[in-house]
Design an enzyme around this catalytic site. Structure first.
Site, PDB file in Angstrom:
ATOM      1  N   ARG A 164     -13.879   3.949   0.503  1.00  0.00           N
ATOM      2  CA  ARG A 164     -14.831   4.112  -0.084  1.00  0.00           C
ATOM      3  C   ARG A 164     -16.104   3.846  -0.242  1.00  0.00           C
ATOM      4  O   ARG A 164     -17.548   4.433  -1.046  1.00  0.00           O
ATOM      5  CB  ARG A 164     -14.467   2.692  -1.306  1.00  0.00           C
ATOM      6  CG  ARG A 164     -12.838   2.550  -2.101  1.00  0.00           C
ATOM      7  CD  ARG A 164     -11.611   3.146  -1.550  1.00  0.00           C
ATOM      8  NE  ARG A 164     -11.008   3.688  -2.453  1.00  0.00           N
ATOM      9  CZ  ARG A 164      -9.820   2.505  -2.469  1.00  0.00           C
ATOM     10  NH1 ARG A 164     -10.046   0.916  -1.990  1.00  0.00           N
ATOM     11  NH2 ARG A 164      -9.150   2.218  -2.912  1.00  0.00           N
ATOM     12  N   ASP A 189      -8.513   6.966   2.519  1.00  0.00           N
ATOM     13  CA  ASP A 189      -8.396   6.454   1.197  1.00  0.00           C
ATOM     14  C   ASP A 189      -8.731   8.042   0.090  1.00  0.00           C
ATOM     15  O   ASP A 189      -8.504   8.996   0.523  1.00  0.00           O
ATOM     16  CB  ASP A 189      -8.627   5.787   0.356  1.00  0.00           C
ATOM     17  CG  ASP A 189      -8.022   4.762  -0.062  1.00  0.00           C
ATOM     18  OD1 ASP A 189      -7.312   5.013  -1.577  1.00  0.00           O
ATOM     19  OD2 ASP A 189      -7.562   3.620   0.269  1.00  0.00           O
ATOM     20  N   HIS A 196      -3.047   8.137  -2.103  1.00  0.00           N
ATOM     21  CA  HIS A 196      -4.313   7.348  -1.820  1.00  0.00           C
ATOM     22  C   HIS A 196      -4.895   8.388  -1.397  1.00  0.00           C
ATOM     23  O   HIS A 196      -6.092   8.075  -0.085  1.00  0.00           O
ATOM     24  CB  HIS A 196      -4.261   6.493  -1.395  1.00  0.00           C
ATOM     25  CG  HIS A 196      -4.610   4.846  -1.481  1.00  0.00           C
ATOM     26  ND1 HIS A 196      -5.571   4.275  -2.931  1.00  0.00           N
ATOM     27  CD2 HIS A 196      -2.705   3.888  -2.174  1.00  0.00           C
ATOM     28  CE1 HIS A 196      -4.616   3.487  -3.614  1.00  0.00           C
ATOM     29  NE2 HIS A 196      -3.788   3.078  -3.609  1.00  0.00           N
ATOM     30  N   ASP A 200       1.343   2.537  -0.237  1.00  0.00           N
ATOM     31  CA  ASP A 200       1.107   1.410  -1.117  1.00  0.00           C
ATOM     32  C   ASP A 200       0.532   2.571  -2.661  1.00  0.00           C
ATOM     33  O   ASP A 200       0.411   3.666  -2.809  1.00  0.00           O
ATOM     34  CB  ASP A 200       0.196   0.323  -1.307  1.00  0.00           C
ATOM     35  CG  ASP A 200      -1.113   1.040  -0.423  1.00  0.00           C
ATOM     36  OD1 ASP A 200      -0.910   2.034   0.178  1.00  0.00           O
ATOM     37  OD2 ASP A 200      -2.149   0.489  -1.087  1.00  0.00           O
ATOM     38  N   GLU A 201       0.734   1.856  -3.669  1.00  0.00           N
ATOM     39  CA  GLU A 201       0.474   2.719  -5.062  1.00  0.00           C
ATOM     40  C   GLU A 201       0.246   4.089  -5.562  1.00  0.00           C
ATOM     41  O   GLU A 201      -0.579   4.759  -5.916  1.00  0.00           O
ATOM     42  CB  GLU A 201      -1.176   2.650  -5.037  1.00  0.00           C
ATOM     43  CG  GLU A 201      -1.517   0.605  -5.144  1.00  0.00           C
ATOM     44  CD  GLU A 201      -2.689   0.541  -5.899  1.00  0.00           C
ATOM     45  OE1 GLU A 201      -2.676  -0.484  -5.931  1.00  0.00           O
ATOM     46  OE2 GLU A 201      -3.546   1.123  -4.885  1.00  0.00           O
ATOM     47  N   TYR A 222      -8.179 -11.282  -0.746  1.00  0.00           N
ATOM     48  CA  TYR A 222      -8.513 -10.109  -1.162  1.00  0.00           C
ATOM     49  C   TYR A 222     -10.347 -10.868  -2.068  1.00  0.00           C
ATOM     50  O   TYR A 222     -10.682 -11.210  -2.580  1.00  0.00           O
ATOM     51  CB  TYR A 222      -8.185  -9.374  -2.666  1.00  0.00           C
ATOM     52  CG  TYR A 222      -7.396  -8.159  -2.161  1.00  0.00           C
ATOM     53  CD1 TYR A 222      -6.193  -8.822  -1.276  1.00  0.00           C
ATOM     54  CD2 TYR A 222      -6.684  -7.216  -2.729  1.00  0.00           C
ATOM     55  CE1 TYR A 222      -4.903  -7.768  -0.719  1.00  0.00           C
ATOM     56  CE2 TYR A 222      -5.969  -5.809  -2.717  1.00  0.00           C
ATOM     57  CZ  TYR A 222      -5.034  -6.774  -1.611  1.00  0.00           C
ATOM     58  OH  TYR A 222      -3.936  -6.129  -0.990  1.00  0.00           O
ATOM     59  N   ASP A 280     -12.448  -8.767  -2.226  1.00  0.00           N
ATOM     60  CA  ASP A 280     -12.966  -8.003  -3.035  1.00  0.00           C
ATOM     61  C   ASP A 280     -12.872  -9.436  -4.795  1.00  0.00           C
ATOM     62  O   ASP A 280     -13.700  -8.352  -5.895  1.00  0.00           O
ATOM     63  CB  ASP A 280     -12.924  -7.053  -3.441  1.00  0.00           C
ATOM     64  CG  ASP A 280     -11.410  -6.955  -3.955  1.00  0.00           C
ATOM     65  OD1 ASP A 280     -10.496  -7.403  -3.045  1.00  0.00           O
ATOM     66  OD2 ASP A 280     -11.003  -5.942  -4.338  1.00  0.00           O
ATOM     67  N   TRP A 289     -11.712  -4.366   0.623  1.00  0.00           N
ATOM     68  CA  TRP A 289     -11.872  -3.635  -0.378  1.00  0.00           C
ATOM     69  C   TRP A 289     -13.294  -3.532  -1.097  1.00  0.00           C
ATOM     70  O   TRP A 289     -13.829  -4.048  -1.526  1.00  0.00           O
ATOM     71  CB  TRP A 289     -10.106  -3.614  -1.307  1.00  0.00           C
ATOM     72  CG  TRP A 289      -9.047  -3.606  -0.852  1.00  0.00           C
ATOM     73  CD1 TRP A 289      -8.454  -5.137  -0.639  1.00  0.00           C
ATOM     74  CD2 TRP A 289      -8.819  -3.037  -0.499  1.00  0.00           C
ATOM     75  NE1 TRP A 289      -7.786  -4.854  -0.370  1.00  0.00           N
ATOM     76  CE2 TRP A 289      -7.044  -3.156   0.317  1.00  0.00           C
ATOM     77  CE3 TRP A 289      -8.700  -1.253   0.145  1.00  0.00           C
ATOM     78  CZ2 TRP A 289      -6.144  -2.556   0.417  1.00  0.00           C
ATOM     79  CZ3 TRP A 289      -7.529  -0.953   0.707  1.00  0.00           C
ATOM     80  CH2 TRP A 289      -6.228  -1.135   0.772  1.00  0.00           C
ATOM     81  N   GLU A 323     -15.058  -1.540  -2.655  1.00  0.00           N
ATOM     82  CA  GLU A 323     -15.401  -0.415  -3.931  1.00  0.00           C
ATOM     83  C   GLU A 323     -16.990  -1.600  -5.334  1.00  0.00           C
ATOM     84  O   GLU A 323     -17.113  -0.865  -5.427  1.00  0.00           O
ATOM     85  CB  GLU A 323     -14.031  -0.829  -5.788  1.00  0.00           C
ATOM     86  CG  GLU A 323     -13.178   0.156  -4.989  1.00  0.00           C
ATOM     87  CD  GLU A 323     -12.200  -0.507  -4.568  1.00  0.00           C
ATOM     88  OE1 GLU A 323     -11.004   0.106  -4.825  1.00  0.00           O
ATOM     89  OE2 GLU A 323     -12.253  -1.487  -3.730  1.00  0.00           O
TER      90      GLU A 323
END
Length: 639
Positions: free
Chosen positions: A285, A314, A384, A448-449, A542, A544, A592, A594
């Site tokens: 990111r 990512d 991702h 993930d995700e 986390y 962030d 993370w 962002e």
């Protein structure tokens, strides 16, 4: 002359839509009228109803990229402004960083110019300032140690030695170990007085080294007297940790004598609570120069953390040089208005890139290895993978309908297709190069995700599912990950992944390590299934996550808020039954990126929570003390 030609101010109102609305105002200080333009901003609070805007025309969105046009014929005179509102958001804004992170204008001639942005203001509600993150703290024992040792019995001295040095008879390895910790100290505290000297000093105190087979590899013992210090250690890591503790003790006593002392005599018996004491860094990111990565590794070693989880790919970028596919670090890293990847999360008019050459990686791995930090690389697959698919379009099923699914972050069709043969050829070559660069036993493959519904519009995927007798996204993901695990096994490596690797049947539990991030209960569920587990729940670890509910506190909030006190007090073992505790390998902080648009935001969000997690990883529960930690945490080095 104004420092910027254009500025975008924004506020969020809780009324005006299911999740409130943004009010944007663009100011023109360019010295000339502005017309025939488009405006782009990036924001994690995304628009999902294109029609829900007023005095502007929604043009397109890609993940966090939003583009609007003004009403036809609009001109903003020099010194004037234009206001428009945007509703139809996918969630409430909760913090000052939930608005526009960057913006730019595309002018009538096709050129792009930057727009300055401010933090998001809150309207029609109370915008409270963030609370103090740390109390003043209280010291029962005046020693500057991070993390706090397992056991100590010390008597404080009235002064401190100028330096510590190796006693006569020290081995070359002992002296080299002092040199390694001394070099780390100088990098972290370039203005600090050296705690060690390789040469003897009459104003110093000698360190006598003893290898002790009765101690585990990461354990050490310090026996201090007025005349010498005896450092016993189980292995080279334990020797380093003992020296690091001595450096911390002396640095604290020298620089803060009103709070901290150097021991006159006594004993420290120390060993880590967990074998996996990790910190993750997302460099996709936001790109971190190699010097910043190297400094972070020094910080990890200072806190006796021993795993650097390097999140190298990512949706936003692929950051690792792979010589077989140079497109990954040309097409797969460039973000900009006219580049292969659209701007995201802080990018504006100027193109941005950045990747780590294989020479960079070797240098980082060598530094980390010298400091007993294991570098675990991650390529995040199969989801991702937007940057990968932009760089290598042959990885897609050309018959799959565009935008047939979207990730939770809003990226369309962003997962490597398990039914495309080139997918496996690609991964074989990538892994061949990775195992030459990274000596770690583990390679992290993400997992993930992946959006439920991924690949279901792909004719190739449908055919594969019929052949294999499986149905649904997660069964297909399990098929894919089993093949990836076979590749790793063939190369003598173990698979690490996020907790969703277990979905759809998962992979074999043997030589598999999963990280429980979605919620703490997931770790227990994975352990029951037979997986080894690292606990890294977003609700506590986390970094962030915002540190308070206050609007003016920066960060994310999907997992709630994680105050330093909560992060410090969280116990990863939680409700783990005794019979499953052997499956708990350790804990990990996750950074993370962002929200990390500046060094200031990085340091505010990472510290003091990173040393709090380091103490959770090292210090026995019975020895933890929040007020003591709060008194010592301000000594932490930062980026």
């Amino acid at each position: 002359m104004h420092p910027v030609s254009y500025r975008l101010e924004a506020s969020w109102q809780p009324d005006g839509g299911p999740f409130g609305r943004f009010t944007f105002t663009l100011f023109n200080f360019s010295g000339a009228p502005l017309s025939g333009f488009r405006i782009v901003y990036t924001s994690l609070t995304r628009v999902i109803d294109p029609k829900a805007c007023d005095n502007a025309v929604f043009l397109r969105r890609n993940a966090n990229f939003h583009e609007f046009a003004p009403p036809a014929g609009l001109t903003i005179e020099n010194g004037g402004s234009w206001t428009f509102t945007v509703s139809g958001l996918h969630r409430n804004a909760r913090h000052c960083t939930d608005g526009a992170k960057s913006a730019y204008l595309t002018l009538a001639d096709g050129g792009h110019v930057p727009v300055a942005v401010s933090d998001l203001l809150l309207e029609n509600a109370v915008s409270e300032p963030p609370p103090v993150r740390l109390p003043d703290g209280k010291l029962d024992q005046p020693y500057a140690l991070q993390p706090w040792p397992a056991k100590l019995e010390l008597r404080p001295g009235d002064g401190f030695p100028v330096v510590l040095y190796p006693a006569v008879g020290s081995t070359g390895e002992d002296v080299a170990a002092i040199d390694t910790v001394l070099a780390m100290y100088h990098r972290l505290f370039p203005a600090g007085h050296a705690p060690f000297s390789l040469a003897a000093s009459k104003q110093g105190r000698a360190i006598v080294f003893t290898a002790d087979a009765g101690l585990k590899a990461e354990a050490y013992r310090l026996d201090l007297s007025e005349t010498e210090i005896r450092l016993s250690f189980g292995g080279s890591a334990g020797r380093q940790y003992g020296l690091t503790s001595l450096a911390q003790l002396l640095d604290g006593a020298r620089n803060h004598p009103e709070k901290f002392r150097f021991p006159a005599s006594g004993k420290i018996s120390d060993a880590p609570r967990y074998s996996w004491r990790g910190c993750h860094l997302d460099v996709s990111r936001q790109f971190y120069p190699t010097a910043d990565v190297a400094r972070l590794i020094d910080i990890l070693a200072w806190f006796k953390l021993n795993v650097f989880h390097w999140h190298l790919t990512d949706d936003e970028a692929w950051r690792l040089e792979i010589k077989a596919y140079p497109q990954l670090t040309t097409l797969g890293v460039l973000r900009g208005p006219d580049e292969p990847l659209l701007p995201q999360l802080g990018n504006g008019a100027e193109p941005v890139g950045g990747f780590y050459s294989q020479a960079d990686v070797r240098a980082i791995v060598a530094q980390a290895t010298a400091l007993h930090v294991d570098v675990v690389p991650e390529i995040d697959i199969p989801g991702h993978s937007t940057a990968t698919l932009v760089a290598l379009p042959d990885l897609t099923d050309g018959q799959e309908a565009p935008e047939s699914y979207h990730s939770v972050q809003g990226y369309p069709n962003n997962a490597l297709n398990p039914a495309v043969a080139f997918t496996y050829e690609f991964l074989e070559k990538v892994l061949d190069e990775m195992v030459e660069l990274f000596p770690s036993a583990y390679i992290h493959i993400g997992g993930d995700e992946v959006a439920n519904g991924s690949w279901l519009a792909s004719p190739l995927a449908k055919k594969l599912m019929e052949q294999e007798g499986i149905s649904g996204t997660f069964a297909l993901q399990s098929y894919f990950l089993k093949r990836v695990k076979q590749m790793l096994t063939a190369r003598g490596r173990k698979l690490a992944g996020w907790n969703e690797v277990a979905h759809g049947g998962g992979v074999s539990t043997e030589d598999t390590l999963l990280m429980a991030w979605e919620r703490p209960e997931v770790g227990i569920e994975l352990a029951r299934e037979g997986y080894d587990v690292v606990m890294t729940p977003g609700q506590a670890y986390y970094l962030d996550m915002a540190q308070a509910d206050a609007w003016q506190e920066p960060g994310a909030s999907w997992a709630g808020t994680a105050t330093p006190a909560h992060t410090y007090g969280y116990e990863a073992e939680g409700e783990f039954p005794d019979e499953l505790k052997a499956r708990l390998r350790g804990v990990q902080a996750c950074i993370w990126s962002e929200h990390y648009l500046s060094r200031g935001y990085f340091n505010r969000l990472v510290f003091p929570r990173l040393p709090a997690i380091a103490e959770a990883a090292w210090t026995p529960k019975s020895a933890k003390d929040w007020l003591r930690f709060a008194a010592i945490a301000p000594l932490s080095p930062n980026l």
